[in-house]
Design a protein around this motif. Structure first.
Motif, PDB file in Angstrom:
ATOM      1  N   VAL A 369    -102.744 -15.372  93.629  1.00  0.00           N
ATOM      2  CA  VAL A 369    -102.669 -16.305  95.202  1.00  0.00           C
ATOM      3  C   VAL A 369    -103.598 -17.437  94.538  1.00  0.00           C
ATOM      4  N   THR A 370    -103.644 -17.707  93.544  1.00  0.00           N
ATOM      5  CA  THR A 370    -104.648 -18.957  92.491  1.00  0.00           C
ATOM      6  C   THR A 370    -104.069 -19.537  91.366  1.00  0.00           C
ATOM      7  N   PRO A 371    -103.903 -20.371  91.036  1.00  0.00           N
ATOM      8  CA  PRO A 371    -103.578 -20.983  89.832  1.00  0.00           C
ATOM      9  C   PRO A 371    -103.933 -19.788  88.376  1.00  0.00           C
ATOM     10  N   SER A 388    -105.401 -12.283 108.757  1.00  0.00           N
ATOM     11  CA  SER A 388    -104.748 -12.854 107.497  1.00  0.00           C
ATOM     12  C   SER A 388    -106.372 -12.414 106.773  1.00  0.00           C
ATOM     13  N   LEU A 389    -106.610 -13.117 105.121  1.00  0.00           N
ATOM     14  CA  LEU A 389    -107.402 -13.035 104.295  1.00  0.00           C
ATOM     15  C   LEU A 389    -108.129 -14.421 103.981  1.00  0.00           C
ATOM     16  N   LEU A 411    -105.933 -19.079 101.817  1.00  0.00           N
ATOM     17  CA  LEU A 411    -105.714 -18.474 103.465  1.00  0.00           C
ATOM     18  C   LEU A 411    -104.155 -17.553 103.027  1.00  0.00           C
ATOM     19  N   VAL A 412    -104.634 -16.075 102.915  1.00  0.00           N
ATOM     20  CA  VAL A 412    -103.235 -15.069 102.429  1.00  0.00           C
ATOM     21  C   VAL A 412    -103.058 -14.657 103.542  1.00  0.00           C
ATOM     22  N   ARG A 413    -101.260 -14.573 104.180  1.00  0.00           N
ATOM     23  CA  ARG A 413    -101.278 -14.130 104.700  1.00  0.00           C
ATOM     24  C   ARG A 413     -99.782 -12.877 103.810  1.00  0.00           C
ATOM     25  N   LEU A 414     -99.439 -12.227 104.834  1.00  0.00           N
ATOM     26  CA  LEU A 414     -98.589 -10.778 104.730  1.00  0.00           C
ATOM     27  C   LEU A 414     -97.152 -11.654 103.907  1.00  0.00           C
ATOM     28  N   GLY A 415     -97.382 -13.039 104.669  1.00  0.00           N
ATOM     29  CA  GLY A 415     -95.235 -13.050 104.176  1.00  0.00           C
ATOM     30  C   GLY A 415     -96.153 -14.878 103.270  1.00  0.00           C
ATOM     31  N   GLY A 416     -97.535 -14.901 102.484  1.00  0.00           N
ATOM     32  CA  GLY A 416     -97.249 -15.464 101.471  1.00  0.00           C
ATOM     33  C   GLY A 416     -98.459 -15.857 101.349  1.00  0.00           C
ATOM     34  N   ALA A 417     -99.439 -16.745 100.568  1.00  0.00           N
ATOM     35  CA  ALA A 417    -100.410 -17.362 100.827  1.00  0.00           C
ATOM     36  C   ALA A 417    -100.331 -19.461 100.204  1.00  0.00           C
ATOM     37  N   ALA A 418    -101.274 -19.672 101.084  1.00  0.00           N
ATOM     38  CA  ALA A 418    -101.333 -20.846 100.652  1.00  0.00           C
ATOM     39  C   ALA A 418    -101.702 -21.628  99.827  1.00  0.00           C
TER      40      ALA A 418
END
Length: 536
Positions: A369-371, A388-389, A411-418
């Motif tokens: 979820v990070t580079p 969300s996380l 911000l992480v959701r079950l469908g993906g991360a921003a």
């Protein structure tokens, strides 16, 4: 009468009219006497001028309402009026220093709960400032063999935090609990702590508190789990942790099961992996066999766990496995002490996240979820909007403990991360918040959910529960900011007088639990905080 001998016309104090524009100044006739004029003529002219000037002064003083009334509370001439071009505030540019922001935190009212030997009362000449010591907190408040506290948690009875202190001829691990209003606190002894271990990790489980701690044994170390209800302690089964140098460990409860995670090296010792086991919350029995949950090709460490409805979020730091050629060269250099490189290796590190169900089983594949070309040194996590996380992490390509880098949130959701958003430090972009230009020192982020903010319904009409972001730094006061449920700063990042150098370790919807070092003791205090200053 001499032509230049002009007497004053009437009494100036009686004639209160202001001088007109065409009237010559009284000093116009103050010329030196000529040889033809007697010496007294010049003296009388000077006297006339003095009378005129004195009359004007009296006229101005009496013509204003304050002067006429004889009020002693007239405004000072040094204070410019509103809109006065001479007012520095009116002519100050955009870079002028802004007035200090009003405080967002205040003491909850209850006296701090002290773990350890109570420090002496402050001298009358040196009173403490702020609710929690404020400016009185300093490096001198820390002492050798002081009480250590870990991360805190909330449960149905209030707050809980793991702690350890010197006692009984060694180090004793314990759990401190405080009521929701901070008025009642107690210490529950767990066991003697052998070796250089961290304080117990705690998690809320309804009206009980779960505690996990490490204990050395013949095979390396063991993980011991305890359930605390009131002053009663129930121990569960032990888990083998291995001989990994890391002390990273976490525990959380969701539903009827509790999950424990830690990192351990593989059998060949080439990389670290994340291990997981679960147990029954009520009895801490029915323990599952430890199993790896990180990717086999990933070197993973520092796991963190947080409960969500229906399961958990698991996060950890990951880094790529070194190429075989580079690893062999490194082993060859390390074998030769004369050519071995000194210093800390700065490797590419990133965060991976995976959702778990209530039993601890993976419901998806771990994802970054990070580079992957980043340098994550430390991180923390909190539950956001709609389960969300929110992850806050320090990314820095300098050695640990140095000054630099930046703190970002994702911000992480079950469908993906921003995309990660820079919150503090680093190169400030055009659309970055003002906090992005602040210095970090060597501080790392801590996230605590509990403040009313934007997101779900609340009594104040606003939605959601915001998350507190705190950055503690040994070289200065702790900085505090509220994040919205989307991970954006709300109300600014700045120190709080009531917080001082204290470290927030837990949060509820009503208060922050703050730890203040005090010599060999530790003060636990509740602060009432709002994302923005309360209206006056």
């Amino acid at each position: 009468m001499e032509p230049n001998h002009r007497a004053p016309q009437g009494n100036p104090s009686a004639d209160r009219r202001p001088p007109t524009e065409d009237r010559r100044p009284p000093t116009a006739d103050r010329r030196p006497p000529t040889e033809d004029e007697p010496e007294g003529v010049a003296w009388k002219g000077a006297l006339a001028v003095a009378l005129v000037v004195g009359g004007l002064v009296v006229w101005r003083a009496c013509s204003t309402p304050e002067g006429a009334a004889g009020s002693a509370a007239a405004p000072s001439s040094a204070t410019p009026a509103a809109g006065d071009p001479n007012d520095p505030a009116a002519t100050a540019g955009p870079d002028a220093a802004a007035p200090p922001a009003p405080p967002r935190c205040a003491a909850a009212g209850a006296a701090p709960f002290v773990i350890g030997d109570a420090p002496p009362a402050p001298k009358a000449a040196e009173p403490e400032q702020g609710a929690g010591g404020g400016a009185a907190d300093s490096a001198e408040d820390l002492a050798p063999f002081a009480v250590e506290v870990g991360r805190g948690t909330t449960f149905a009875g209030g707050f809980a935090v793991g702690a350890q202190r010197e006692a009984e001829g060694g180090t004793v691990a314990m759990v401190a609990t405080l009521s929701a209003d901070g008025a009642q606190g107690k210490l529950v002894r767990l066991a003697r702590s052998r070796g250089d271990m961290d304080p117990p990790i705690v998690a809320g489980a309804g009206g009980a508190v779960l505690a996990a701690m490490l204990e050395p044994n013949a095979g390396g170390r063991a993980i011991k789990i305890a359930r605390i209800e009131g002053e009663h302690v129930t121990w569960g089964a032990e888990l083998a942790e291995g001989r990994d140098e890391s002390l990273a460990l976490d525990v959380a409860a969701s539903g009827e099961r509790a999950v424990i995670v830690w990192d351990d090296v593989t059998r060949d010792g080439k990389r670290s992996r994340i291990m997981l086991a679960s147990a029954d919350v009520g009895s801490l029995r029915s323990v599952t066999s430890p199993r790896p949950v990180s990717q086999p090709s990933t070197d993973a460490e520092v796991p963190r766990l947080i409960a969500r409805p229906g399961g958990y979020w698991l996060a950890y730091i990951a880094r790529a496995e070194e190429p075989a050629g580079r690893a062999a060269a490194k082993e060859g250099d390390d074998a030769n002490e004369d050519t071995a490189a000194a210093g800390e290796t700065i490797a590419h590190q990133w965060l991976e996240v995976v959702p778990l169900d209530e039993t601890g089983a993976l419901t998806a594949t771990p994802r970054a979820v990070t580079p992957k070309d980043g340098h994550v040194l430390a991180y923390d996590l909190a539950l956001g909007q709609d389960d969300s996380l929110i992850l806050a992490f320090r990314d820095d390509d300098t050695p640990s403990g140095s000054i630099g880098g930046r703190i970002s949130a994702v911000l992480v959701r079950l469908g993906g991360a921003a995309e990660p958003r820079v919150l503090v430090g680093g190169d400030r972009e055009q659309d970055a918040p003002p906090e992005a230009a602040l210095g970090l020192g060597a501080g790392v982020p801590a996230l605590l959910r509990g403040a009313a903010g934007q997101g779900a319904s609340s009594a104040g009409g606003r939605e959601g529960a915001a998350v507190w972001l705190s950055i503690a730094n040994a070289s200065g006061p702790t900085q505090l900011a509220a994040l919205t449920a989307k991970g954006e700063i709300e109300g600014g990042l700045r120190p709080e007088p009531a917080l001082g150098r204290g470290e927030p370790i837990a949060a509820s919807a009503e208060a922050l639990l703050v730890a203040h070092p005090a010599g060999k003791a530790m003060k636990l205090e509740l602060l009432r905080c709002a994302p923005s200053a309360p209206p006056r």
